[in-house]
Design an enzyme around this catalytic site. Sequence first.
Site, PDB file in Angstrom:
ATOM      1  N   ASP A 174       1.272  -0.753  -0.395  1.00 33.51           N
ATOM      2  CA  ASP A 174       0.530  -0.302   0.036  1.00 33.51           C
ATOM      3  C   ASP A 174       0.745   1.248  -0.062  1.00 33.51           C
ATOM      4  O   ASP A 174       0.512   2.552   0.543  1.00 33.51           O
ATOM      5  CB  ASP A 174      -1.075  -0.246   1.363  1.00 33.51           C
ATOM      6  CG  ASP A 174      -2.107   0.829   0.936  1.00 33.51           C
ATOM      7  OD1 ASP A 174      -2.250   1.476   0.150  1.00 33.51           O
ATOM      8  OD2 ASP A 174      -2.762   1.426   2.122  1.00 33.51           O
ATOM      9  N   CYS A 201     -24.084  -2.082   2.638  1.00 28.72           N
ATOM     10  CA  CYS A 201     -22.303  -2.088   2.613  1.00 28.72           C
ATOM     11  C   CYS A 201     -22.967  -0.155   2.315  1.00 28.72           C
ATOM     12  O   CYS A 201     -22.696   1.191   2.278  1.00 28.72           O
ATOM     13  CB  CYS A 201     -20.569  -1.921   1.665  1.00 28.72           C
ATOM     14  SG  CYS A 201     -21.593  -2.288   0.568  1.00 28.72           S
ATOM     15  N   CYS A 205     -15.492   9.490   0.888  1.00 29.29           N
ATOM     16  CA  CYS A 205     -15.172   8.927   1.719  1.00 29.29           C
ATOM     17  C   CYS A 205     -14.739   8.814   3.766  1.00 29.29           C
ATOM     18  O   CYS A 205     -13.635  10.127   3.077  1.00 29.29           O
ATOM     19  CB  CYS A 205     -13.830   7.458   1.086  1.00 29.29           C
ATOM     20  SG  CYS A 205     -13.340   6.248   2.800  1.00 29.29           S
ATOM     21  N   CYS A 239     -20.518  -5.627   6.746  1.00 30.55           N
ATOM     22  CA  CYS A 239     -21.051  -6.823   5.605  1.00 30.55           C
ATOM     23  C   CYS A 239     -20.856  -7.740   6.125  1.00 30.55           C
ATOM     24  O   CYS A 239     -20.396  -8.589   7.385  1.00 30.55           O
ATOM     25  CB  CYS A 239     -19.442  -6.774   4.674  1.00 30.55           C
ATOM     26  SG  CYS A 239     -19.227  -8.066   3.698  1.00 30.55           S
TER      27      CYS A 239
END
Length: 310
Positions: free
Chosen positions: A131, A191, A212, A246
């Site tokens: 990442d 979600c 977000c 979820c």
Amino acid sequence: MSAQRHTELIRAEAQRLGFEFVGFARAERLDEEARRLEAWLRQGAHGRMAYMENHFDLRIDPTQLVPGAKSVICLTFNYFNPEKQQDPEAPKISQYAYGEDYHFVVKDKLKALLAFMQENIGAVQGRCFVDSAPVLEREWARRSGIGWNGRHTLTIHPKRGSFFFLAEIICDLPLLYDNPIQDHCGACRRCIDACPTDAISPEGYFLDASRCISYLTIELRDEIPAAFKGQMDNWMFGCDVCQDVCPWNRFSKRHDEPAFDPHPDLLKMTGRDWQEITEAVFGKIFKKSAVKRVKYSGLVRNVHFLTSNQ
């Protein structure tokens, strides 16, 4: 040794190092994903993350990152922690940031895996990624059979959900490649319906990152737009809402990596403690944490934005 033997050897060592799932994909240019990335960027869904526009060719072609690349080894590392902050009124922090910075913890294990490959297989040329480089991680995870990309755009593994880090080794070693698995989101919209800021498109599979909460509390360096007051669900660093709702995360199990355990004081801090946090306390609690990315001033900004709504 054969490609099959190499693949088995790498998988076994990766799991010994603590990686839960390992998949293998052929290193090749991602033409379809390039078009999707271009469309996402054109819509401005990346917000102020200008770095997403950089190194486009590297993002879509692993051979640009590792000349002669043949394989992308994809791995998952669990970070799920069912412990919650004790004060229900305290500003919240995403689970992945409870402990030490995953960039370093997971990267060290990747380096150990690559060194093992070089020692036991031969002159393997490769690079490790966690990442922090232009790699389309979730697409490689999908191609390697580690999971499917859910409506919230995160990778979901059918036996473990989504509370894990993705990591990759791109290398010039031919291996046996896995196949993508089926998308099992079905008609579920939990979600989408739960996202406090409507960052996920109505049909899913598209995230407007500029809306977000993780972006607003971590990536955005300017003041959080006033339009989001009352919509942050009390998150001060990151957000776990789309994962918490979820149904696949009912399979999540607590991690067993000591480095990801929170500082003893972290979960005990009250709402008032967070409002009055000093730079010294910030430095003590988040000494090796990914939270240091926003710095003391950034966390104070986030807490003030949340508490000014009250």
